[in-house]
Design a protein around this motif. Structure first.
Motif, short mmCIF file in Angstrom:
data_model
loop_
_atom_site.label_atom_id
_atom_site.label_comp_id
_atom_site.label_asym_id
_atom_site.label_seq_id
_atom_site.Cartn_x
_atom_site.Cartn_y
_atom_site.Cartn_z
N ASP A 27 27.57 -20.86 -29.16
CA ASP A 27 28.22 -20.06 -28.12
C ASP A 27 27.32 -20.04 -26.89
OD1 ASP A 27 29.91 -18.41 -26.77
OD2 ASP A 27 29.31 -16.58 -27.82
N ALA A 28 27.23 -21.19 -26.25
CA ALA A 28 26.24 -21.37 -25.18
C ALA A 28 26.78 -20.99 -23.80
CB ALA A 28 25.78 -22.83 -25.17
N LYS A 29 28.09 -21.03 -23.64
CA LYS A 29 28.75 -20.69 -22.37
C LYS A 29 28.15 -21.46 -21.20
CE LYS A 29 30.28 -16.03 -23.75
NZ LYS A 29 29.47 -15.74 -24.94
N ARG A 30 27.85 -22.73 -21.39
CA ARG A 30 27.26 -23.52 -20.31
C ARG A 30 28.33 -23.99 -19.32
NH1 ARG A 30 23.47 -21.23 -22.09
NH2 ARG A 30 21.54 -22.15 -22.86
N LEU A 78 35.92 -20.92 -22.03
CA LEU A 78 36.11 -19.48 -21.86
C LEU A 78 37.40 -19.25 -21.09
CD1 LEU A 78 32.52 -18.34 -20.76
CD2 LEU A 78 33.53 -18.20 -23.05
N TYR B 40 18.98 -13.18 -21.72
CA TYR B 40 18.75 -14.26 -20.74
C TYR B 40 17.95 -13.74 -19.55
CZ TYR B 40 22.08 -17.67 -22.76
OH TYR B 40 22.73 -18.58 -23.55
N TYR B 58 32.41 -15.89 -13.98
CA TYR B 58 33.72 -15.85 -14.66
C TYR B 58 33.90 -14.65 -15.59
CZ TYR B 58 38.03 -17.47 -16.83
OH TYR B 58 39.32 -17.57 -17.27
#
Lengths: 210, 210
Positions: A27-30, A78, B40, B58
């Motif tokens: 779940d890196a959301k890059r 997402l 982070y 987002y």
């Protein structure tokens, strides 16, 4: 990352400890420009060898393409996330192809258009049942990754009803904190295992109606 | 990340090698749910001790808040990015406060509303001069982080004209590949230094008119 270089080591060792028959999704959301996205994709899908990854859409197609090019991996974009602030942008009304659509719907539509390798899915939070239902009706064949069960308060029964296809499939329901932090200290592993088993049983219970 | 745990080590050592009088901005483009964003933020702003960071909008406010809470750090929100795919979503027309606004304009407006600590800026690509100009007129006091000069082809003169305030300030113009890859092998350091000096001189040349 919060743990610095040790964090990557732990992540890497954890990935190695997970038996290959289990599916791993990072779940890196890059979401970055092309050459950086390519490096992220390599790190997560090659080095860690995860089976799937989450990516963030704001930068558009070329930021996601390096991930999508891994044709045998699952790329989850997402779409309508489970957090409170998700309404800030995702619920804006936009003009799209002559229609009024929410931004999250545009993301879903573009995702389905980019899906030439059939490896794209959507992230839809279990805290957003109305949108989950709407998206499932619009995209019966896309896999959904559904966080928000447990700590975030999403309802499991409704999630299975609204998020699966008519065969009770295509919904990957995830829980993190509810399982990770079920118990602490020396009981951590036992607590996590029990919480995961309970959730699995509950999912299968609700899926029985299919 | 592409280099695994060594990557973090190299990044960390690089940050330590940069003299404290120079400003460091981590182009991390992070945007995750609350507790992950917090981790982070800690990694980048505490551990690496960078002066600034880029974040992706987002997921909305609560995904950015853990960064914004670092009041003495610069938080740059991706607004109108330099890459080609940026039109996919950033240029969608949305309904916002009774007006028709592009999505990137809504991001800019929300950013300015969230700016109670005066530590927020916008990322606006040098390949988007029209939007850069428009944003500068609308937000005369927000710092802009402007990538896209060099390898991506953004024009330096126009960027300074459109992106700075009337005193020729508040534009942080960045170049990555044009400097990093100016020369290779043993000439790397020399080439990078020369390219950086050339760019600095060019910036100061165009700023003379202020």
């Amino acid at each position: 990352e919060a743990l610095g270089k040790q964090g990557w080591e732990i992540l890497s060792e954890t990935c190695e400890l997970i038996p290959r028959e289990l599916i791993t999704i990072a779940d890196a959301k890059r979401g970055d420009i092309g050459n950086t996205s390519k490096a992220y994709a390599r790190a997560i899908l090659d080095e860690l060898d995860c089976d799937g990854v989450t990516v963030s859409p704001y930068l558009g197609y070329d930021s996601l393409e390096p991930f999508i090019e891994y044709q045998d991996k699952g790329i989850f974009i997402l779409c309508r996330t489970s957090n409170q602030g998700s309404t800030d942008f995702q619920m804006l009304k936009t003009e799209y192809l002559g229609q009024k659509r929410f931004l999250y719907e545009v993301v879903a539509d573009k995702a389905s258009l980019w899906n030439r390798y059939e490896n794209i899915g959507l992230v839809v939070g279990a805290t957003q049942q109305e949108e989950l239902k709407k998206l499932r009706l619009s995209y019966p064949k896309l896999p959904f990754l559904i966080p928000g069960i447990g700590a975030q308060g999403g309802d499991l029964k409704a999630t299975i009803e609204n998020g699966t296809n008519p065969n009770g499939e295509l919904a990957i329901i995830c829980a993190s904190r509810g399982i990770l932090y079920a118990r602490s200290g020396s009981e951590f592993a036992q607590g996590a295992a029990e919480a995961a088993e309970q959730m699995r049983d509950a999912i299968n219970h609700y899926r029985k109606r299919f």
